[in-house]
Design a protein around this motif. Sequence first.
Motif, mmCIF file in Angstrom:
data_model
loop_
_atom_site.group_PDB
_atom_site.id
_atom_site.type_symbol
_atom_site.label_atom_id
_atom_site.label_comp_id
_atom_site.label_asym_id
_atom_site.label_seq_id
_atom_site.Cartn_x
_atom_site.Cartn_y
_atom_site.Cartn_z
ATOM 1 N N LYS A 1 0.835 -1.212 0.000
ATOM 2 C CA LYS A 1 0.000 0.000 0.000
ATOM 3 C C LYS A 1 0.867 1.258 0.000
ATOM 4 O O LYS A 1 0.512 2.271 -0.631
ATOM 5 N N ALA A 2 1.995 1.206 0.688
ATOM 6 C CA ALA A 2 2.911 2.356 0.677
ATOM 7 C C ALA A 2 3.474 2.592 -0.718
ATOM 8 O O ALA A 2 3.617 3.735 -1.165
ATOM 9 N N GLN B 1 -2.941 14.195 1.784
ATOM 10 C CA GLN B 1 -3.693 13.015 2.214
ATOM 11 C C GLN B 1 -2.854 11.746 2.062
ATOM 12 O O GLN B 1 -2.907 10.845 2.905
ATOM 13 N N LEU B 2 -2.062 11.704 1.004
ATOM 14 C CA LEU B 2 -1.184 10.550 0.808
ATOM 15 C C LEU B 2 -0.120 10.468 1.890
ATOM 16 O O LEU B 2 0.259 9.372 2.331
ATOM 17 N N LYS B 3 0.350 11.622 2.341
ATOM 18 C CA LYS B 3 1.333 11.622 3.425
ATOM 19 C C LYS B 3 0.716 11.061 4.699
ATOM 20 O O LYS B 3 1.330 10.243 5.406
ATOM 21 N N GLU B 4 -0.509 11.480 5.013
ATOM 22 C CA GLU B 4 -1.186 10.949 6.196
ATOM 23 C C GLU B 4 -1.395 9.441 6.056
ATOM 24 O O GLU B 4 -1.283 8.687 7.031
ATOM 25 N N HIS B 5 -1.703 9.025 4.835
ATOM 26 C CA HIS B 5 -1.871 7.588 4.578
ATOM 27 C C HIS B 5 -0.566 6.837 4.828
ATOM 28 O O HIS B 5 -0.564 5.743 5.419
ATOM 29 N N LEU B 6 0.544 7.399 4.393
ATOM 30 C CA LEU B 6 1.844 6.769 4.621
ATOM 31 C C LEU B 6 2.181 6.698 6.108
ATOM 32 O O LEU B 6 2.781 5.720 6.578
ATOM 33 N N VAL C 1 10.850 8.917 3.943
ATOM 34 C CA VAL C 1 9.845 9.198 2.929
ATOM 35 C C VAL C 1 8.932 10.360 3.315
ATOM 36 O O VAL C 1 8.468 11.121 2.446
ATOM 37 N N PHE C 2 8.725 10.555 4.612
ATOM 38 C CA PHE C 2 7.815 11.613 5.055
ATOM 39 C C PHE C 2 8.425 12.994 4.794
ATOM 40 O O PHE C 2 7.723 13.933 4.417
ATOM 41 N N THR C 3 9.726 13.103 4.968
ATOM 42 C CA THR C 3 10.411 14.363 4.674
ATOM 43 C C THR C 3 10.362 14.676 3.191
ATOM 44 O O THR C 3 10.135 15.830 2.776
ATOM 45 N N VAL C 4 10.570 13.648 2.360
ATOM 46 C CA VAL C 4 10.533 13.848 0.906
ATOM 47 C C VAL C 4 9.153 14.320 0.469
ATOM 48 O O VAL C 4 9.024 15.269 -0.315
ATOM 49 N N VAL C 5 8.113 13.661 0.985
ATOM 50 C CA VAL C 5 6.749 14.046 0.603
ATOM 51 C C VAL C 5 6.436 15.454 1.103
ATOM 52 O O VAL C 5 5.800 16.252 0.392
ATOM 53 N N GLN C 6 6.923 15.783 2.292
ATOM 54 C CA GLN C 6 6.696 17.132 2.803
ATOM 55 C C GLN C 6 7.419 18.173 1.947
ATOM 56 O O GLN C 6 6.896 19.270 1.721
#
Length: 294
Positions: free
Chosen positions: A82-83, A116-121, A187-192
């Motif tokens: 899912k990620a 929303q995708l970040k929250e999902h991750l 990954v969270f830093t990249v998405v941010q």
Amino acid sequence: MRVTQTMLSANSLKNLQDSMLRMDKLNTQVSTQKKISKPSDDPVVAMKGIVYRRSLAEVEQFQRNFGEAYNWVENADSALDKAKLALDRVRELVVQTSNDTYDTEQRQAAKAEIEQLKEHLIEIANTKFGEKYLFNGTDTLDAPVSDTGVPINPPNNEEVEIELSPGVYVQVNIPQSSAFSNGTTDVFTVVQNVINELDSGTSTDLSALLTEIDDQISSNTTARAQIGARFNRIELMEARMAEQKVVASRIMSENEDVDFEQVVTELTVQETVHKAALSVASRIIQPTLMDYLR
């Protein structure tokens, strides 16, 4: 030596009692289908039985351990799948919005979806089965990532191992630092960073972020490959353990179980012998002094 009527009667009763004991033993073997009902019946069989039962109990416990191992690897693989889908969608949006033809409104719409995708991750990184967090090493009671997407520092990279064979431990977890990081950036830093760039309204840095997103996708693929390799090993070990259970059960059965046909035959013969003994004994015990006086 003088043989008296009392001696004849006593011997007959003793032999009848021995015959009944043999019948009782055979009846017990037929009803229980076991060679012995207590250790004193055959100490050697009893001692071997203890060893064989302990071996079978160990095999059955290892088989229960496989269920726990499958829980870890299957849930982790599903979460990482899912990620991967979420990261693919982030990459797709980055490619689209890196085009200068996109206006501010379109960029804001993409930004909202990526948020929303970040929250999902974050939810995926904090996946639990039961009360255990999958991606926080041996610290299964604490979430590896905060609600804002900040991984705990330092991360818990301890291996969760389950014994699946005597003395053989297999790692069943993937730490957060491997599943959601490329070793340098999470990954969270990249998405941010993508979200921040969309806020700034430029597309130059978005194109540069594609490489970082690809690195995260690559790390995700590597983590899933590790899980897949462990899953295959667990399946092979489970098949081997199933064979060991069959062998252990067979050996225990050969040691403890009776040959049913043979025991039934012996019981039938013993019943015939006992009836004959009763018939003879009735004639021996019957005479009294009055019989001789007649």
